[in-house]
Write an enzyme that holds these catalytic residues in place. Structure first.
Site, PDB file in Angstrom:
ATOM      1  N   LYS A 128       0.864  -1.191   0.000  1.00 16.18           N
ATOM      2  CA  LYS A 128       0.000   0.000   0.000  1.00 16.18           C
ATOM      3  C   LYS A 128       0.892   1.230   0.000  1.00 16.18           C
ATOM      4  O   LYS A 128       2.025   1.172   0.494  1.00 16.18           O
ATOM      5  CB  LYS A 128      -0.870   0.025   1.260  1.00 16.18           C
ATOM      6  N   ASP A 168      -7.044   4.239  -4.625  1.00 14.17           N
ATOM      7  CA  ASP A 168      -7.681   4.122  -3.310  1.00 14.17           C
ATOM      8  C   ASP A 168      -8.295   5.506  -3.038  1.00 14.17           C
ATOM      9  O   ASP A 168      -8.539   6.257  -3.999  1.00 14.17           O
ATOM     10  CB  ASP A 168      -6.650   3.714  -2.240  1.00 14.17           C
TER      11      ASP A 168
HETATM   12  P1  NDP Z   1     -12.911   7.734  -3.005  1.00 12.61           P
HETATM   13  O1  NDP Z   1     -11.856   8.741  -2.804  1.00 12.61           O
HETATM   14  O2  NDP Z   1     -13.465   7.497  -4.364  1.00 12.61           O
HETATM   15  O3  NDP Z   1     -14.151   8.062  -2.046  1.00 12.61           O
HETATM   16  C1  NDP Z   1     -13.993   8.169  -0.675  1.00 12.61           C
HETATM   17  C2  NDP Z   1     -15.330   8.512  -0.047  1.00 12.61           C
HETATM   18  O4  NDP Z   1     -15.210   8.382   1.362  1.00 12.61           O
HETATM   19  C3  NDP Z   1     -15.748   9.944  -0.316  1.00 12.61           C
HETATM   20  O5  NDP Z   1     -17.135  10.024  -0.338  1.00 12.61           O
HETATM   21  C4  NDP Z   1     -15.162  10.673   0.893  1.00 12.61           C
HETATM   22  O6  NDP Z   1     -15.799  11.902   1.216  1.00 12.61           O
HETATM   23  C5  NDP Z   1     -15.405   9.654   1.983  1.00 12.61           C
HETATM   24  N1  NDP Z   1     -14.457   9.845   3.068  1.00 12.61           N
HETATM   25  C6  NDP Z   1     -13.112   9.869   2.972  1.00 12.61           C
HETATM   26  N2  NDP Z   1     -12.556  10.117   4.171  1.00 12.61           N
HETATM   27  C7  NDP Z   1     -13.584  10.245   5.029  1.00 12.61           C
HETATM   28  C8  NDP Z   1     -13.677  10.509   6.414  1.00 12.61           C
HETATM   29  N3  NDP Z   1     -12.572  10.684   7.166  1.00 12.61           N
HETATM   30  N4  NDP Z   1     -14.904  10.556   6.979  1.00 12.61           N
HETATM   31  C9  NDP Z   1     -16.023  10.379   6.226  1.00 12.61           C
HETATM   32  N5  NDP Z   1     -16.001  10.134   4.912  1.00 12.61           N
HETATM   33  C10 NDP Z   1     -14.799  10.077   4.334  1.00 12.61           C
HETATM   34  O7  NDP Z   1     -12.328   6.377  -2.392  1.00 12.61           O
HETATM   35  P2  NDP Z   1     -12.804   4.870  -2.651  1.00 12.61           P
HETATM   36  O8  NDP Z   1     -14.272   4.812  -2.842  1.00 12.61           O
HETATM   37  O9  NDP Z   1     -11.922   4.271  -3.656  1.00 12.61           O
HETATM   38  O10 NDP Z   1     -12.408   4.201  -1.250  1.00 12.61           O
HETATM   39  C11 NDP Z   1     -13.333   4.131  -0.154  1.00 12.61           C
HETATM   40  C12 NDP Z   1     -12.893   3.028   0.777  1.00 12.61           C
HETATM   41  O11 NDP Z   1     -12.856   1.780   0.062  1.00 12.61           O
HETATM   42  C13 NDP Z   1     -11.490   3.172   1.381  1.00 12.61           C
HETATM   43  O12 NDP Z   1     -11.484   2.613   2.674  1.00 12.61           O
HETATM   44  C14 NDP Z   1     -10.611   2.311   0.472  1.00 12.61           C
HETATM   45  O13 NDP Z   1      -9.449   1.878   1.118  1.00 12.61           O
HETATM   46  C15 NDP Z   1     -11.578   1.170   0.197  1.00 12.61           C
HETATM   47  N6  NDP Z   1     -11.316   0.360  -0.984  1.00 12.61           N
HETATM   48  C16 NDP Z   1     -11.187   0.929  -2.216  1.00 12.61           C
HETATM   49  C17 NDP Z   1     -10.979   0.133  -3.318  1.00 12.61           C
HETATM   50  C18 NDP Z   1     -10.917   0.675  -4.689  1.00 12.61           C
HETATM   51  O14 NDP Z   1     -10.775  -0.118  -5.626  1.00 12.61           O
HETATM   52  N7  NDP Z   1     -11.018   1.978  -4.895  1.00 12.61           N
HETATM   53  C19 NDP Z   1     -10.825  -1.333  -3.187  1.00 12.61           C
HETATM   54  C20 NDP Z   1     -11.047  -1.823  -1.856  1.00 12.61           C
HETATM   55  C21 NDP Z   1     -11.261  -0.993  -0.810  1.00 12.61           C
HETATM   56  P3  NDP Z   1     -15.036  13.299   0.946  1.00 12.61           P
HETATM   57  O15 NDP Z   1     -15.162  13.537  -0.518  1.00 12.61           O
HETATM   58  O16 NDP Z   1     -15.739  14.294   1.804  1.00 12.61           O
HETATM   59  O17 NDP Z   1     -13.612  13.085   1.388  1.00 12.61           O
HETATM   60  O1  2IT Z   2      -7.881  -1.674  -0.783  1.00  5.42           O
HETATM   61  C1  2IT Z   2      -7.827  -2.172  -1.923  1.00  5.42           C
HETATM   62  O2  2IT Z   2      -7.978  -3.392  -2.121  1.00  5.42           O
HETATM   63  C2  2IT Z   2      -7.605  -1.269  -3.071  1.00  5.42           C
HETATM   64  N1  2IT Z   2      -7.508  -0.064  -2.887  1.00  5.42           N
HETATM   65  C3  2IT Z   2      -7.440  -1.841  -4.449  1.00  5.42           C
HETATM   66  C4  2IT Z   2      -6.031  -2.311  -4.658  1.00  5.42           C
HETATM   67  C5  2IT Z   2      -5.704  -2.743  -6.058  1.00  5.42           C
HETATM   68  O3  2IT Z   2      -4.522  -3.045  -6.246  1.00  5.42           O
HETATM   69  O4  2IT Z   2      -6.551  -2.807  -6.936  1.00  5.42           O
END
Ligand code: NDP
Ligand code: 2IT
Length: 447
Positions: A128, A168
């Site tokens: 990461k 992420d």
């Molecule tokens: P994005 O940046 O696309 O979206 C993040 C969302 O979470 C936004 O709505 C943001 O709001 C909100 N957010 C972020 N920080 C906070 C906080 N401290 N309190 C409340 N809301 C918050 O990220 P992703 O959708 O990609 O990721 C979301 C989660 O999913 C993370 O935990 C990530 O690690 C996990 N994840 C992502 C993957 C991926 O493929 N993208 C895969 C697996 C897991 P705001 O705009 O106000 O910051």
């Molecule tokens: O938390 C996660 O699994 C991710 N942000 C996706 C990682 C990836 O390599 O696609």
């Protein structure tokens, strides 16, 4: 050699070696309490000190990222890559750009990623990275200059057989593309060193949707396994970014009424349910206009709760898809009191351990992140395969493979998580994810 490693002794050692890293302590504790009793039954893991070795990253790279803002000021941020474990494949995991990012958060994420990637059944190690750069309010050009500067250092540490970053929080297709462009320029190669790339230049179908879709597939398996189903349920979703958007999309398509979405400022409560049209509005708002979810409330005349989280609303299913520790004990109590029956973690570690324990007691099905959100990295693994083959699979082919992988993960949880005729998905995912990595480490000897 006898083997008796106790949770408290183990955790005391970990906390002493990693002072102040509370998120990392939390993530390790959640795994160790399931894995340590299992290790006592398999002395080879204990004798080889597998859990101690698995909780120490292979290496951590920290570097300065200097960039120029639109006013000609030179700015400096910190960049990181935590290469956690490459026992079963090259390091693989996302990059996060978030102003509060620190090493504790990245170590928790890299540790979790190692188990998650193992559960997918694909040959992927765990890593990461990211930066404390705050993308909010930055212009497109500033984002580009930051991404290029970040990659100017990172590129020498990564590669298609070494370490393959992805997106992420704060890193979506725009940022991956800027970084890939810079990587390609510096390395003079066109290889699959990042995933989440645009379809025109080596990206995979369904990668954008995969985490959210996979999370709903997992929930569907859990409900089906217990004689139930998704249709006619109501759901609470937090976040409005990548994971939340495609969780909502798949829920709508599965006949679920989605009542909420949020960002770090508050949440909207749409009693009629978010439909396809309203979801299109959220996608445009967040991905193109980079606006706030409060605007949805104005546009559609629904409730907006500033500074609050969705967990106070009654709903059958909960999908926390924003960030770590967004469901604390008080939030978990509200969910239980309102009759929530199942929780699937779209985000990484969104439920604090106190909440996980409460769900256990209340007999609420709980799919931990390493199982529930593994669809994203799984399709990243499929993107790597396609890049290596110099071929592309169709949308249908990828979706079919994603479904099979989520079923495989569900079945691993059942195999290793049975407790008095009830499936403990947390325990099943922890042990199921551990075994393959542990066996590889034993086979490699003392390294
Ligand atoms: P994005 O940046 O696309 O979206 C993040 C969302 O979470 C936004 O709505 C943001 O709001 C909100 N957010 C972020 N920080 C906070 C906080 N401290 N309190 C409340 N809301 C918050 O990220 P992703 O959708 O990609 O990721 C979301 C989660 O999913 C993370 O935990 C990530 O690690 C996990 N994840 C992502 C993957 C991926 O493929 N993208 C895969 C697996 C897991 P705001 O705009 O106000 O910051
Ligand atoms: O938390 C996660 O699994 C991710 N942000 C996706 C990682 C990836 O390599 O696609």
């Amino acid at each position: 050699m006898t083997c008796s490693l106790h949770l408290n002794d183990f955790m005391n050692g970990l906390v002493r070696r990693n002072p102040g890293e509370t998120e990392f302590h939390q993530a390790v504790h959640e795994v160790a309490r399931d894995v340590l009793p299992f290790i006592q039954t398999r002395p080879v893991y204990c004798e080889n000190r597998i859990l101690e070795r698995m909780t120490e990253p292979d290496r951590i790279i920290i570097f300065r990222v200097s960039w120029e803002d639109d006013h000609g000021n030179i700015r400096a941020n910190r960049g990181y890559r935590v290469q956690f474990n490459n026992s079963i494949g090259p390091y693989k995991g996302g990059l996060r750009f978030d102003k509060g990012l620190n090493l504790s958060i990245l170590k928790f994420l890299g540790f979790e990623q190692t188990f998650k990637n193992s559960l997918t059944g694909l040959p992927l190690g765990g890593g990461k990275g990211g930066s404390d750069f705050n993308p909010k309010g930055k212009s497109d050009r500033e984002i580009m200059r930051f991404c290029q500067s970040f990659m100017t250092e990172l590129w020498r540490h990564i590669g298609p057989d070494t370490d393959i970053p992805a997106g992420d929080i704060g890193v979506g297709s725009r940022e991956v593309s800027y970084m890939y462009g810079q990587y390609k320029r510096l390395s003079n190669t066109f290889t699959g060193t990042l995933t989440g790339k645009g379809i025109a230049y080596g990206g995979s179908m369904i990668r954008t949707e995969a985490t959210g879709y996979g999370c709903v597939y997992m929930m569907d398996h859990i409900l089906n396994h217990h004689g139930n189903g998704l249709e006619w349920k109501t759901a609470l979703v937090s976040g409005s970014g990548n994971v939340a958007q495609y969780t909502i999309e798949k829920l709508i398509d599965s006949g679920v009424k989605v009542l909420t979405a949020s960002d770090s400022s508050g949440f909207i409560y749409d009693k009629d349910g978010i439909d396809r049209e309203k979801l299109a509005y959220i996608k445009d708002l967040k991905n193109n206009r980079r606006g706030r979810i409060a605007e949805y409330a104005e546009e559609f005349g629904v409730e907006y709760h500033e500074g609050k989280k969705p967990w106070i609303i009654p709903g059958d299913l909960a999908f926390p898809c924003a960030t770590q520790n967004e469901i604390l004990l008080s939030d978990a109590k509200a969910l239980v009191a309102n009759g929530c029956m199942a929780v699937a973690e779209g985000a990484n570690m969104p439920v604090h351990q106190d909440g996980v324990d409460l769900f256990d007691v209340a007999k609420i099905y709980f799919a931990p992140a390493k199982a529930a959100n593994a669809g994203g990295v799984a399709v990243s693994g499929l993107e790597m395969s396609q890049n290596s083959m110099r071929l592309s699979w169709t949308r249908e082919e990828i979706d079919e493979k994603l479904k099979k992988i989520m079923k495989h993960i569900h079945d691993m949880c059942v195999e290793y998580g049975m407790e008095n005729s009830r499936v403990n998905y947390r325990k099943g995912a922890n042990i199921g994810g551990f075994i393959k990595v542990a066996d590889a480490m034993v086979a490699f000897g003392n390294c």
